[in-house]
Scaffold this motif. Structure first.
Motif, PDB file in Angstrom:
ATOM      1  N   GLY A  28       0.857  -1.146  -0.112  1.00 49.20           N
ATOM      2  CA  GLY A  28      -0.063   0.061   0.111  1.00 49.20           C
ATOM      3  C   GLY A  28       0.759   1.106   0.043  1.00 49.20           C
ATOM      4  N   ARG A  38      -3.990   7.132  -3.645  1.00 50.22           N
ATOM      5  CA  ARG A  38      -3.867   5.808  -2.894  1.00 50.22           C
ATOM      6  C   ARG A  38      -3.836   4.818  -3.882  1.00 50.22           C
ATOM      7  NH1 ARG A  38      -7.742   9.211  -0.776  1.00 50.22           N
ATOM      8  NH2 ARG A  38      -7.774   9.566   1.543  1.00 50.22           N
ATOM      9  N   ALA A  47      -3.120   0.493  -4.049  1.00 52.10           N
ATOM     10  CA  ALA A  47      -3.154  -0.975  -3.656  1.00 52.10           C
ATOM     11  C   ALA A  47      -2.312  -1.680  -4.567  1.00 52.10           C
ATOM     12  CB  ALA A  47      -4.598  -1.519  -3.327  1.00 52.10           C
ATOM     13  N   ALA A  79      -1.904   3.373   4.840  1.00 55.01           N
ATOM     14  CA  ALA A  79      -1.100   2.568   3.850  1.00 55.01           C
ATOM     15  C   ALA A  79      -1.204   0.964   4.382  1.00 55.01           C
ATOM     16  CB  ALA A  79       0.356   2.852   4.149  1.00 55.01           C
ATOM     17  N   LEU A 113      -4.497  -0.353   2.655  1.00 53.29           N
ATOM     18  CA  LEU A 113      -4.055  -0.517   1.223  1.00 53.29           C
ATOM     19  C   LEU A 113      -3.549  -1.756   0.910  1.00 53.29           C
ATOM     20  CD1 LEU A 113      -3.554   3.169   0.134  1.00 53.29           C
ATOM     21  CD2 LEU A 113      -5.642   1.828  -0.444  1.00 53.29           C
ATOM     22  N   ALA A 114      -2.365  -1.970   1.801  1.00 51.69           N
ATOM     23  CA  ALA A 114      -1.694  -3.157   1.591  1.00 51.69           C
ATOM     24  C   ALA A 114      -2.604  -4.521   2.069  1.00 51.69           C
ATOM     25  CB  ALA A 114      -0.327  -3.163   2.617  1.00 51.69           C
ATOM     26  N   VAL A 157      -9.305   4.560  -5.133  1.00 48.51           N
ATOM     27  CA  VAL A 157      -7.967   3.627  -4.887  1.00 48.51           C
ATOM     28  C   VAL A 157      -7.647   2.967  -6.237  1.00 48.51           C
ATOM     29  CG1 VAL A 157      -6.967   1.796  -3.697  1.00 48.51           C
ATOM     30  CG2 VAL A 157      -8.479   3.350  -2.554  1.00 48.51           C
TER      31      VAL A 157
END
Length: 235
Positions: free
Chosen positions: A101, A113, A115, A201, A204-205, A218
Motif C-alpha cells: 500500500g 492511494r 493498492a 497504507a 491498502l496493503a 484507490v
C-alpha cells in the motif's frame, strides 16, 4: 556525524561540510592506526568532503564577525519555493496473497492511494521493499522532487539508511535499488514511524493482499515479479 550523513545524504554529497566541535574528531577519524568501529566509521565518512574545526571562545564583536563569515561560507541561498510531498508505505502477507500500500500526499494536500497486488511468493520484508520501491517510482512519475517517506518497517528503513546489513541476495538487490531511485529526487528523507501512524497504507496493503475489489479513489496495480533483479555476482 555518521547518522547525519545517512539521513542527509543529498546535502553531504553535493556540499563541503565543516564540523565545529570541542572534541578532536578530525584526529580520531583520520587516525590510520584506528581499528574496530572507528575504522569502520572513518571508511563510511571518507567519501564526503568534510573538515573539522575546533570550537573556540569568541567574544563581543568577534562573535558577530564570525557569525557573518560563517553564514556566508556555509549556507547557500535558501530555496523557499520548494515543498515536500509525503509518502506512506506498507506491505502485507496474508493467506490469500501479498500486497503493498502506498499513500502519496501532493503539495496541494490531495491524496493518491495505491493498492498493489503482488503475484509472486514474497516474504514480509520483500513486500515492504516492494511498497517502498513502487511508491518511489510512482512519486517520480507524478513529478515529486522533494519527498518525505514514512514507513513502519524498522528493518527496511535501517537497511536503506545503512544502520543494519542485508543478508540474502534479494534483500541486497532491493537495498541497492532504493538509493538509485532516491538519487532522482532533489531532496528525500526516510523516517520510521509506529504502525498506529501508518493506518492508511496498512489498509491498502491488506486490501491488495486479500484481493478485495477496489473502493472508490484507490488505484489497483499488479506486479508479477520482483521490482529489482539480483545481480549475477550475488547469485
Amino acid at each position: 556525524m555518521l547518522m547525519a550523513t545517512w539521513k542527509l545524504l543529498h546535502y553531504f554529497t553535493y556540499h563541503k561540510v565543516t564540523v565545529v566541535t570541542s572534541y578532536p574528531l578530525g584526529d580520531i577519524i583520520c587516525n590510520r592506526d584506528a581499528t574496530g568501529w572507528i575504522s569502520k566509521w572513518a571508511l563510511e565518512l571518507m567519501g564526503h568532503d568534510m573538515r573539522y574545526l575546533p570550537r573556540t571562545a569568541i567574544k563581543s564583536q568577534a562573535l558577530v564577525d564570525f557569525v557573518t563569515e560563517w553564514m556566508e561560507e556555509q549556507l547557500p541561498t535558501p530555496d523557499v519555493t520548494h515543498e515536500y510531498w509525503m509518502m506512506y508505505f506498507d506491505g502485507s502477507v496474508m493467506a490469500l496473497g501479498s500486497g503493498a500500500g502506498v499513500v502519496l500526499i501532493s503539495l496541494d494536500r490531495s491524496k493518491v492511494r495505491y493498492a498493489i497486488r503482488i503475484h509472486f511468493s514474497a516474504s514480509n520484508n520483500a513486500v515492504e521493499y516492494e511498497a517502498l520501491i513502487n511508491g518511489l517510482r510512482i512519486a517520480i512519475e507524478l513529478g515529486a522532487t522533494w519527498l518525505y517517506v514514512r514507513g513502519d518497517s524498522e528493518l527496511v528503513i535501517d537497511q536503506v539508511m545503512k544502520e543494519s546489513s542485508c543478508k540474502s541476495p534479494l534483500m541486497i538487490a532491493y537495498c541497492q535499488e532504493v538509493p538509485r531511485l532516491m538519487d532522482k529526487f532533489k531532496g528525500i528523507e526516510l523516517h520510521h514511524i509506529p504502525r498506529r501512524d501508518n493506518d492508511a497504507a496498512d489498509f491498502l496493503a491488506k486490501l491488495a493482499a486479500r484481493r478485495d475489489p477496489s473502493p472508490s479513489g484507490v488505484f489497483i496495480n499488479g506486479i508479477h515479479e520482483p521490482s529489482t533483479r539480483i545481480p549475477e555476482s550475488l547469485i
